[in-house]
Every structure is written in C-alpha cells, then in structure tokens.
Design a protein around this motif. Sequence first.
Motif, PDB file in Angstrom:
ATOM      1  N   MET A   1       0.843  -1.197   0.000  1.00 16.45           N
ATOM      2  CA  MET A   1       0.000   0.000   0.000  1.00 16.45           C
ATOM      3  C   MET A   1       0.876   1.245   0.000  1.00 16.45           C
ATOM      4  O   MET A   1       1.892   1.296   0.691  1.00 16.45           O
ATOM      5  N   LEU A   2       0.470   2.235  -0.790  1.00 17.44           N
ATOM      6  CA  LEU A   2       1.135   3.523  -0.793  1.00 17.44           C
ATOM      7  C   LEU A   2       0.141   4.553  -0.280  1.00 17.44           C
ATOM      8  O   LEU A   2      -0.961   4.686  -0.824  1.00 17.44           O
ATOM      9  N   ILE A   3       0.505   5.286   0.763  1.00 14.19           N
ATOM     10  CA  ILE A   3      -0.376   6.303   1.334  1.00 14.19           C
ATOM     11  C   ILE A   3       0.144   7.674   0.935  1.00 14.19           C
ATOM     12  O   ILE A   3       1.280   8.041   1.256  1.00 14.19           O
ATOM     13  N   VAL A   4      -0.697   8.410   0.214  1.00 16.22           N
ATOM     14  CA  VAL A   4      -0.307   9.689  -0.370  1.00 16.22           C
ATOM     15  C   VAL A   4      -1.143  10.807   0.239  1.00 16.22           C
ATOM     16  O   VAL A   4      -2.380  10.739   0.240  1.00 16.22           O
ATOM     17  N   GLY A   5      -0.494  11.828   0.749  1.00 17.92           N
ATOM     18  CA  GLY A   5      -1.197  13.029   1.191  1.00 17.92           C
ATOM     19  C   GLY A   5      -1.347  13.982   0.020  1.00 17.92           C
ATOM     20  O   GLY A   5      -0.360  14.319  -0.638  1.00 17.92           O
ATOM     21  N   LEU A   6      -2.574  14.383  -0.279  1.00 17.19           N
ATOM     22  CA  LEU A   6      -2.849  15.323  -1.366  1.00 17.19           C
ATOM     23  C   LEU A   6      -3.396  16.607  -0.773  1.00 17.19           C
ATOM     24  O   LEU A   6      -4.398  16.582  -0.046  1.00 17.19           O
ATOM     25  N   THR A   7      -2.767  17.733  -1.075  1.00 20.74           N
ATOM     26  CA  THR A   7      -3.214  18.988  -0.500  1.00 20.74           C
ATOM     27  C   THR A   7      -3.045  20.124  -1.498  1.00 20.74           C
ATOM     28  O   THR A   7      -2.424  19.972  -2.547  1.00 20.74           O
ATOM     29  N   GLY A   8      -3.601  21.274  -1.131  1.00 20.16           N
ATOM     30  CA  GLY A   8      -3.543  22.465  -1.968  1.00 20.16           C
ATOM     31  C   GLY A   8      -4.462  23.500  -1.371  1.00 20.16           C
ATOM     32  O   GLY A   8      -5.414  23.164  -0.663  1.00 20.16           O
ATOM     33  N   GLY A   9      -4.191  24.764  -1.639  1.00 20.19           N
ATOM     34  CA  GLY A   9      -5.008  25.826  -1.091  1.00 20.19           C
ATOM     35  C   GLY A   9      -6.398  25.859  -1.689  1.00 20.19           C
ATOM     36  O   GLY A   9      -6.654  25.271  -2.751  1.00 20.19           O
ATOM     37  N   ILE A  10      -7.305  26.547  -1.012  1.00 18.22           N
ATOM     38  CA  ILE A  10      -8.674  26.673  -1.506  1.00 18.22           C
ATOM     39  C   ILE A  10      -8.662  27.275  -2.915  1.00 18.22           C
ATOM     40  O   ILE A  10      -7.958  28.245  -3.189  1.00 18.22           O
ATOM     41  N   GLY A  11      -9.409  26.660  -3.818  1.00 13.40           N
ATOM     42  CA  GLY A  11      -9.468  27.131  -5.191  1.00 13.40           C
ATOM     43  C   GLY A  11      -8.351  26.630  -6.083  1.00 13.40           C
ATOM     44  O   GLY A  11      -8.296  26.988  -7.264  1.00 13.40           O
ATOM     45  N   SER A  12      -7.476  25.778  -5.561  1.00 11.04           N
ATOM     46  CA  SER A  12      -6.333  25.304  -6.351  1.00 11.04           C
ATOM     47  C   SER A  12      -6.727  24.223  -7.361  1.00 11.04           C
ATOM     48  O   SER A  12      -5.996  23.970  -8.319  1.00 11.04           O
ATOM     49  N   GLY A  13      -7.862  23.575  -7.137  1.00 11.10           N
ATOM     50  CA  GLY A  13      -8.265  22.474  -8.006  1.00 11.10           C
ATOM     51  C   GLY A  13      -7.860  21.110  -7.480  1.00 11.10           C
ATOM     52  O   GLY A  13      -7.795  20.132  -8.222  1.00 11.10           O
ATOM     53  N   VAL A 107      -3.136   2.333  -3.944  1.00 12.35           N
ATOM     54  CA  VAL A 107      -2.573   3.679  -3.805  1.00 12.35           C
ATOM     55  C   VAL A 107      -3.676   4.511  -3.165  1.00 12.35           C
ATOM     56  O   VAL A 107      -4.698   4.800  -3.787  1.00 12.35           O
ATOM     57  N   VAL A 108      -3.499   4.836  -1.902  1.00 13.24           N
ATOM     58  CA  VAL A 108      -4.516   5.562  -1.144  1.00 13.24           C
ATOM     59  C   VAL A 108      -4.223   7.062  -1.222  1.00 13.24           C
ATOM     60  O   VAL A 108      -3.145   7.507  -0.837  1.00 13.24           O
TER      61      VAL A 108
END
Length: 209
Positions: A1-13, A107-108
Amino acid sequence: MLIVGLTGGIGSGKSAVSELLVEHGAHLVDADRIAREVVAPGTPGLAAVAEAFGPSVLLADGTLDREALGRVVFADEASRRQLESITHPLIRAEMAARIASAPPDAVVIHDIPLLVEGGPRPGYDAIVVVETPRELRLERLARRGLARGQAEARMAAQATDEQRRAVADILVDNSGSLDDLRKRVGEVWGELLRRRDAGLAEPSVRPGS
C-alpha cells in the motif's frame, strides 16, 4: 500500500486532481467529505459544534449552517481553533478506519486541505501539492459565489504556497487547461505506481506500527 497526502489551497483544483487519480484507480479518502459526515444531523460532532457556537450555526431543519459557521471561524482564529478541536479528532479517526479498509496493494489518496497546517504528519509515503496562482484561485472561487473578502480570509487561514512547497514530494501545476491537468496527473500516477511497487518489493515498518 502507498499512502499519499494530497493537499492544496482553496481554489487550487485539488478536488479535480483527486477525481482524476480515482479514474486511474486510486483509493480516495476525502477529508472534506468526512468533515461533512462527522457533523451530519444526529451526530455527536454536530451536537458539540452547536453547544460551542450556539443555535445561530444551525438551519431551521437542524442541519449545520456552513456559511454562518464559516463567517465566525474564518474571522477569528480562536473560534477556528475551537472548531478544529471538536472536528479534527473525529475526522482523523474516520480517515484512519477508511485507510485501513483499503486493499494491501492500493494507492490511497488522502485528500486533506489542511495537511500542512496540522503540523508534521508521519505515515505518508509521498505528499502531492496542487499549486495554482492566487488570482486564478480567486477567480475560480468568485465563480462559485464566494465573495473576494471571504475567499481572501480563507486563504489567509491556510498555509502559504511556500509552506506547502516545503513539504511536497510532487508538485502539480494547475494553472493551465483541463487537458494539461490530465496529462500531469497521468505522470503523477505513474510516479506513484513506481513508488508503490518499490515499497512492495522492500517491506518497511510504518510510523506508529
């Protein structure tokens, strides 16, 4: 298993990126969706929010008035911290349960807007940051009906682009067209699969395990 954090500012898409990754086969754990679920009618989370902020944050049918609550917490840091102290433990517990339910070769994608703001988070194999110029983000938020002042207040309550870049393993530029984004997400997916396969070949002990 691969644990991925996905982030971005508001409105980034960021949500568009998570949807495209799901199309490739990712297992999505959406913090925003879970955040809504933990304060749904009848939940202990909603009862705690209403007790802390009063009946003005509830609609006539007893559901959470997100707009009213947002006006309070994004204008006052102490109120925002109080809300986070109620909701974040509930959100973290539910996210952990959903990650644990994923297949061992998954891939989480852990879609979490406030990944950087919450401080160091062990357990991610990679962090993907979606980045979009500030003015373009404001334009997108305006199209959603969010007043510029409110949008700027929400941006100010989040990490800066520089802070997000500092923790990023992979950057996704979302300043172009949807086709551009599809191409970039395809490249990112290939990189995540390579990281997953390398991890499966060399088992490791995760932090906290």
